[in-house]
Design a protein around this motif. Sequence first.
Motif, PDB file in Angstrom:
ATOM      1  N   GLY A  90      38.098  -7.726  70.864  1.00 10.23           N
ATOM      2  CA  GLY A  90      37.246  -8.087  71.998  1.00 10.23           C
ATOM      3  C   GLY A  90      38.106  -8.111  73.242  1.00 10.23           C
ATOM      4  N   ASN A  91      38.832  -9.220  73.408  1.00 12.57           N
ATOM      5  CA  ASN A  91      39.678  -9.395  74.586  1.00 12.57           C
ATOM      6  C   ASN A  91      41.074  -8.805  74.391  1.00 12.57           C
ATOM      7  OD1 ASN A  91      39.290 -10.276  77.177  1.00 12.57           O
ATOM      8  ND2 ASN A  91      39.302 -12.441  76.678  1.00 12.57           N
ATOM      9  N   PHE A  92      41.305  -8.155  73.255  1.00  8.81           N
ATOM     10  CA  PHE A  92      42.548  -7.439  72.966  1.00  8.81           C
ATOM     11  C   PHE A  92      43.745  -8.370  72.711  1.00  8.81           C
ATOM     12  CE2 PHE A  92      45.792  -4.037  73.456  1.00  8.81           C
ATOM     13  CZ  PHE A  92      45.169  -3.029  72.754  1.00  8.81           C
TER      14      PHE A  92
ATOM     15  N   ASN B  65      44.256 -10.394  69.820  1.00 10.43           N
ATOM     16  CA  ASN B  65      44.700 -10.359  68.433  1.00 10.43           C
ATOM     17  C   ASN B  65      45.513  -9.096  68.138  1.00 10.43           C
ATOM     18  OD1 ASN B  65      44.897 -11.211  65.796  1.00 10.43           O
ATOM     19  ND2 ASN B  65      42.726 -10.960  65.313  1.00 10.43           N
TER      20      ASN B  65
ATOM     21  N   HIS C 251      32.141  -9.596  62.302  1.00 14.29           N
ATOM     22  CA  HIS C 251      33.306  -9.106  63.054  1.00 14.29           C
ATOM     23  C   HIS C 251      34.281  -8.407  62.117  1.00 14.29           C
ATOM     24  CE1 HIS C 251      31.523 -12.376  65.308  1.00 14.29           C
ATOM     25  NE2 HIS C 251      32.008 -11.830  66.413  1.00 14.29           N
TER      26      HIS C 251
HETATM   27  C1  LIG Z   1      37.716 -13.713  69.497  1.00 14.17           C
HETATM   28  C2  LIG Z   1      37.248 -13.001  68.286  1.00 14.17           C
HETATM   29  C3  LIG Z   1      37.503 -11.629  68.112  1.00 14.17           C
HETATM   30  C4  LIG Z   1      38.185 -10.792  69.164  1.00 14.17           C
HETATM   31  O1  LIG Z   1      39.543 -11.135  69.288  1.00 14.17           O
HETATM   32  P1  LIG Z   1      40.344 -10.708  70.627  1.00 14.17           P
HETATM   33  O2  LIG Z   1      41.662 -11.369  70.477  1.00 14.17           O
HETATM   34  O3  LIG Z   1      39.558 -11.257  71.759  1.00 14.17           O
HETATM   35  O4  LIG Z   1      40.402  -9.232  70.626  1.00 14.17           O
HETATM   36  C5  LIG Z   1      37.085 -11.047  66.930  1.00 14.17           C
HETATM   37  N1  LIG Z   1      36.433 -11.747  65.993  1.00 14.17           N
HETATM   38  C6  LIG Z   1      36.167 -13.058  66.127  1.00 14.17           C
HETATM   39  C7  LIG Z   1      35.418 -13.765  65.060  1.00 14.17           C
HETATM   40  C8  LIG Z   1      36.575 -13.744  67.271  1.00 14.17           C
HETATM   41  O5  LIG Z   1      36.317 -15.033  67.408  1.00 14.17           O
END
Ligand SMILES: *Cc1c(COP(=O)(O)O)cnc(C)c1O
Length: 494
Positions: free
Chosen positions: A267-269, A271, A398
């Motif tokens: 999402g926000n890159f 992880n 996810h």
């Molecule tokens: C925040 C989140 C993501 C995305 O992670 P990013 O570090 O923002 O890329 C993916 N899956 C879950 C369940 C999350 O809470």
Amino acid sequence: MTLVYQSTRDEKNRVTASQAILQGLATDGGLFTPITYPQVDLDFAKLKDASYQEVAKLVLSAFLDDFSEAELDHCINHAYDSKFDDAAIAPLVKLDGQYNLELFHGATIAFKDMALSILPHLMTTAAKKHGLENKIVILTATSGDTGKAAMAGFADVPGTEIIVFYPKDGVSKVQELQMTTQTGANTHVVAIDGNFDDAQTNVKHMFNDTDLRARLLEHKLQFSSANSMNIGRLVPQIVYYVYAYAQLVKTGEIAAGDKVNFTVPTGNFGNILAAYYAKQIGLPVGKLICASNENNVLTDFFKTQVYDKKRSFKVTTSPSMDILVSSNLERLIFHLSGNSAEKTAALMAALNEQGQYELTDFDADILELFVADYATEQETAAEIKRVYQASDYIEDPHTAVASAVYQKYLAETDDQRKTVIASTASPYKFPVVAVEAVTGQTGLSDFEALDQLHELSGVALPPTVDGLEKAPVRHKTTVAADQMQAAVEDYLGL
Ligand SMILES: *Cc1c(COP(=O)(O)O)cnc(C)c1O
């Protein structure tokens, strides 16, 4: 020598790790980023038998090198304890053809707990170190999981106040109730009429508003961030990539030195960027597979080097990835541009003004590490069902996005390297989607689905969802996206 964290937008803005954690975001709008990498002795003959806490100590002491050993021990021991329902903290599960790294055994059953259970300790330790007298106000935009995990970490922590903004119609019922029932005198939760990008943009504006900052200081207050824009979120996430690799060595799935792929639902890159940093300290990484949902702006970026946010925002069944402006990509852009703050600042200005930018001059070796693709809503549901049938295991949506993208990658490349899927949430957080995908039923309520999920998976209901239906709702405020600052001023008595 102490490691330097530099703003991605101003090469003169350089701080130490503890200062970067306290500030959260650089005041020039950039993100504090390491410009060299520490030497870490990744000896897997030893690490294969190390506990999660021991791996954490190794990684954190290298990256957060202005914290003392005693300070880090304190933070690690208070973070990775019985709040986690598995002694392994991040267990690696072998399924048919893939390994799922379960990052959801913390208090709020999403991977955000991996970093947010330690961030409050790092921040209060850093505040003490620097003799800070101001109260720290954690300002957080959440796509659903960060908000709850941050509040679980910061609730009733002396010297802190936490304000969370979430998109009113952009989170699951379980996610929303987890937040609105949050206890703690220093917690504030606000729903906004808008999406995650609106929330994140307005939070960034408040950080960069010099007038607002001055008024906060008059009241002995200062902002910090619990979003992955804070380097104190990213560094603890490097740990589990090293830990997962050590488990693969331990169980004989790989030999030390073999390369491993990681597929990360993005999402926000943040992880996946942590996985990139793991590689920079010597973890043998093959490909980093960046998996998106139908908000596939990153897929396009990796394929074309054009980042274009001018597209419609889609609300999907993997809401924590419903993002069009991935904040942490800025850090990768900085590295891709040879750590050039000037180039990064220009690209980010273009994104702001024209809604897009094109990266023309970049480090091809870095870019080649990444593979990107996305899964549609249909493919995600089908993947939940496929994994259930193949492995008697239920993935959250996810994780299923990542798993589906890995299947596509496998079909296209036949890359036989062992691949770890970052499993970012428990299916209990998204019970309706999980149960409907497996059984084909429709129209279930969240609470009906929780019961059914329990029957299907045999996994005990986690405490954070058990009893949620009856917990008193404490936070009921909704504001327009342009009223976020007014809400903050109101809470803080400015
Ligand atoms: C925040 C989140 C993501 C995305 O992670 P990013 O570090 O923002 O890329 C993916 N899956 C879950 C369940 C999350 O809470």
